[in-house]
Enzyme design. Structure first.
Site, mmCIF file in Angstrom:
data_model
loop_
_atom_site.group_PDB
_atom_site.id
_atom_site.type_symbol
_atom_site.label_atom_id
_atom_site.label_comp_id
_atom_site.label_asym_id
_atom_site.label_seq_id
_atom_site.Cartn_x
_atom_site.Cartn_y
_atom_site.Cartn_z
ATOM 1 N N HIS A 144 0.869 -1.176 0.000
ATOM 2 C CA HIS A 144 0.000 0.000 0.000
ATOM 3 C C HIS A 144 0.906 1.227 0.000
ATOM 4 O O HIS A 144 2.004 1.209 0.550
ATOM 5 C CB HIS A 144 -0.872 -0.038 1.252
ATOM 6 C CG HIS A 144 -1.939 0.997 1.323
ATOM 7 N ND1 HIS A 144 -1.672 2.319 1.610
ATOM 8 C CD2 HIS A 144 -3.282 0.909 1.172
ATOM 9 C CE1 HIS A 144 -2.809 2.993 1.634
ATOM 10 N NE2 HIS A 144 -3.806 2.167 1.369
ATOM 11 N N ASP A 221 3.078 -4.048 8.044
ATOM 12 C CA ASP A 221 1.786 -3.418 7.811
ATOM 13 C C ASP A 221 0.721 -4.496 8.035
ATOM 14 O O ASP A 221 0.528 -5.374 7.197
ATOM 15 C CB ASP A 221 1.706 -2.864 6.390
ATOM 16 C CG ASP A 221 0.345 -2.270 6.058
ATOM 17 O OD1 ASP A 221 -0.576 -2.354 6.895
ATOM 18 O OD2 ASP A 221 0.190 -1.739 4.938
ATOM 19 N N GLN A 224 -4.523 -5.214 6.979
ATOM 20 C CA GLN A 224 -5.454 -6.166 6.391
ATOM 21 C C GLN A 224 -5.506 -7.482 7.151
ATOM 22 O O GLN A 224 -6.461 -8.248 6.999
ATOM 23 C CB GLN A 224 -5.072 -6.429 4.925
ATOM 24 C CG GLN A 224 -5.222 -5.238 4.002
ATOM 25 C CD GLN A 224 -6.664 -4.802 3.821
ATOM 26 O OE1 GLN A 224 -7.599 -5.602 3.904
ATOM 27 N NE2 GLN A 224 -6.877 -3.521 3.570
ATOM 28 N N LYS A 247 -10.635 -0.412 10.037
ATOM 29 C CA LYS A 247 -10.709 -1.644 9.248
ATOM 30 C C LYS A 247 -11.082 -2.856 10.099
ATOM 31 O O LYS A 247 -11.334 -3.937 9.566
ATOM 32 C CB LYS A 247 -9.374 -1.903 8.541
ATOM 33 C CG LYS A 247 -9.045 -0.895 7.443
ATOM 34 C CD LYS A 247 -7.769 -1.272 6.717
ATOM 35 C CE LYS A 247 -7.308 -0.179 5.767
ATOM 36 N NZ LYS A 247 -8.243 0.067 4.663
ATOM 37 N N CYS A 386 -4.706 2.385 -3.743
ATOM 38 C CA CYS A 386 -3.462 2.895 -3.158
ATOM 39 C C CYS A 386 -2.324 1.892 -3.327
ATOM 40 O O CYS A 386 -1.490 1.721 -2.425
ATOM 41 C CB CYS A 386 -3.650 3.238 -1.684
ATOM 42 S SG CYS A 386 -4.810 4.587 -1.387
#
Length: 430
Positions: A144, A221, A224, A247, A386
């Site tokens: 991302h 990261d 997700q 999220k 993104c």
């Protein structure tokens, strides 16, 4: 990541979960039931999360860590209790959890903290973060922009070189490149736990192992992954990690920077001001210990409290059950790969994969696909998500993305597939 789980959600359990999300009962576009398949962008919020935020404002709204009055004490307790809930959810210690305005801010805190260390700020302890020409920062091709652009800037500002692990034709990272791309010059290895485009889950152990071999810092990261599968950051062994509230069924405007204790204690702060200082004179300042060192100014207190409620909500369901449920949805979503003219970008099986499916439709622009699906009440994402470099890797400018969450049903997926076929009929391309 093991692709098996002890059980999935029963029909009654799923119905009870959906009843907690008021927005899922509304209609859109001339009375059509809402089919929400844009959870990869932002999740919907259950009643316990909405209630937690409202209750804070109604009952204990006050500045935290400052006042000596009753409301301030209750507000501070709620704020710190939420930190404990979120820390427990990801297998961390509360003092290793820093509240931020989001994952993007958290990544920038790490990158610009390293720049400050390069400038000599932070003393001897911060020298481990300093970069120089010839040093290398390694990312991946599936990042991302939030986990790419800050590292580009850090490389520009320090003279370091940016390198990356590439993606294969199936949409998975070429883990075998770790031995050649990550070298003794590598100082940072930043990578996503799961792609927001292909849904592919990264072999974190392989990345951490290689980073340790060369003495590089790892930055994960986890935006997700944390909402969709069991994540224990301590067991993963990463140095830093970031994820966001919105999220994972929580509110917008709040996220988390996780760091190992000794690293947070050594990293120079980036955001400066009140609430993160010890002694301030007209010429110098000393800073508090983490996590407060990185929490300058007024914090998103109500949002943090609601974030804690979201972690509790998911924890009560059980992340094994969440992942098993979404694995079944992944298999159902991937059936679109069998439709003529539909091209799925990413793995075509549900192994080590999230319920995030990006695709193109021959002869139809992604934005047109999204518009027609919306006419049927189906909410999806369109664009480059993104992740322009990843789309460029596959020779496309944009995709349509359907992404599920714990509240998504098989009927939602079936309605999406039926509506997608109507897209082809409408544009006369099937």
């Amino acid at each position: 990541m093991n692709s098996t789980a002890p059980h999935t959600l029963s029909a009654n359990e799923l119905a009870a979960i959906r009843a907690d999300f008021p927005i899922l009962s509304r209609t859109v576009r001339d009375g059509k039931p809402l089919v929400y398949l844009d959870s990869g962008a932002t999740s919907q919020k259950p009643d316990p999360v909405l209630d937690a935020e409202q209750d804070f404002y109604l009952q204990r709204n006050a500045a935290v860590h400052r006042g000596a009055h009753h409301l301030a004490e209750e507000a501070t307790d709620a704020f710190e209790e939420a930190r404990h809930h979120v820390a427990r959810f990801v297998g961390a210690q509360p003092h290793d959890i820093v509240w931020t305005s989001g994952a993007t801010t958290a990544l920038n805190i790490i990158a610009y903290g390293m720049q400050n260390a390069t400038l000599g700020r932070g003393g001897d302890a911060a020298k481990r973060f300093a970069l120089a020409p010839g040093d290398e920062i390694v990312v991946t091709e599936m990042e991302h922009h939030a986990n790419l652009v800050p590292w580009q800037e850090l490389a520009h500002r320090t003279g370091a070189t940016l390198r990356w692990i590439s993606v294969d034709d199936s949409g998975r990272l070429r883990t075998e490149e770790l031995d050649t791309v990550v070298t003794q010059r590598t100082k940072v290895l930043a990578f996503t736990h799961a792609s927001n485009v292909t849904g592919a889950i990264t072999d974190v152990a392989a990345f951490v192992r290689r980073a340790k071999e060369v003495g590089a810092l790892t930055v994960l990261d986890a935006c997700q992954s944390v909402p969709h599968l069991p994540v224990n950051l301590t067991e993963l062994g990463v140095d830093f990690a970031v994820f966001s509230g919105h999220k994972m069924l929580g509110p917008t405007g709040v996220g988390v920077l996780y760091g190992r204790t000794e690293l947070l204690e050594a990293l120079p702060p980036v955001l400066l001001g009140g609430s993160m200082v010890e002694v301030v004179t007209m010429t110098d300042t000393t800073f508090m210990s983490p996590p407060q060192r990185f929490e300058a100014g007024t914090q998103p207190v109500a949002q943090a409290v609601a974030f804690g409620a979201a972690a509790q909500y998911l924890g009560e369901i059980g992340m094994d059950a969440v992942f098993a449920h979404e694995r079944d949805l992944t298999e159902r979503l991937l059936r679109i790969a069998d439709l003529p003219g539909i091209n799925v970008i990413g793995p075509l099986d549900a192994v080590d994969r999230l319920a995030v499916v990006s695709f193109t439709v021959d002869g139809v622009h992604a934005h047109d696909v999204g518009q027609v699906l919306d006419d049927y009440g189906v909410a999806v994402r369109v664009g480059h998500h993104c992740a322009q470099p990843l789309h460029r890797r596959f020779g496309i400018a944009s995709t349509t993305r359907a992404s599920a969450s714990v509240y998504t049903t098989e009927q939602d997926i079936d309605t999406f597939v039926e509506s997608l076929q109507q897209v082809q009929t409408f544009f006369q391309v099937n």
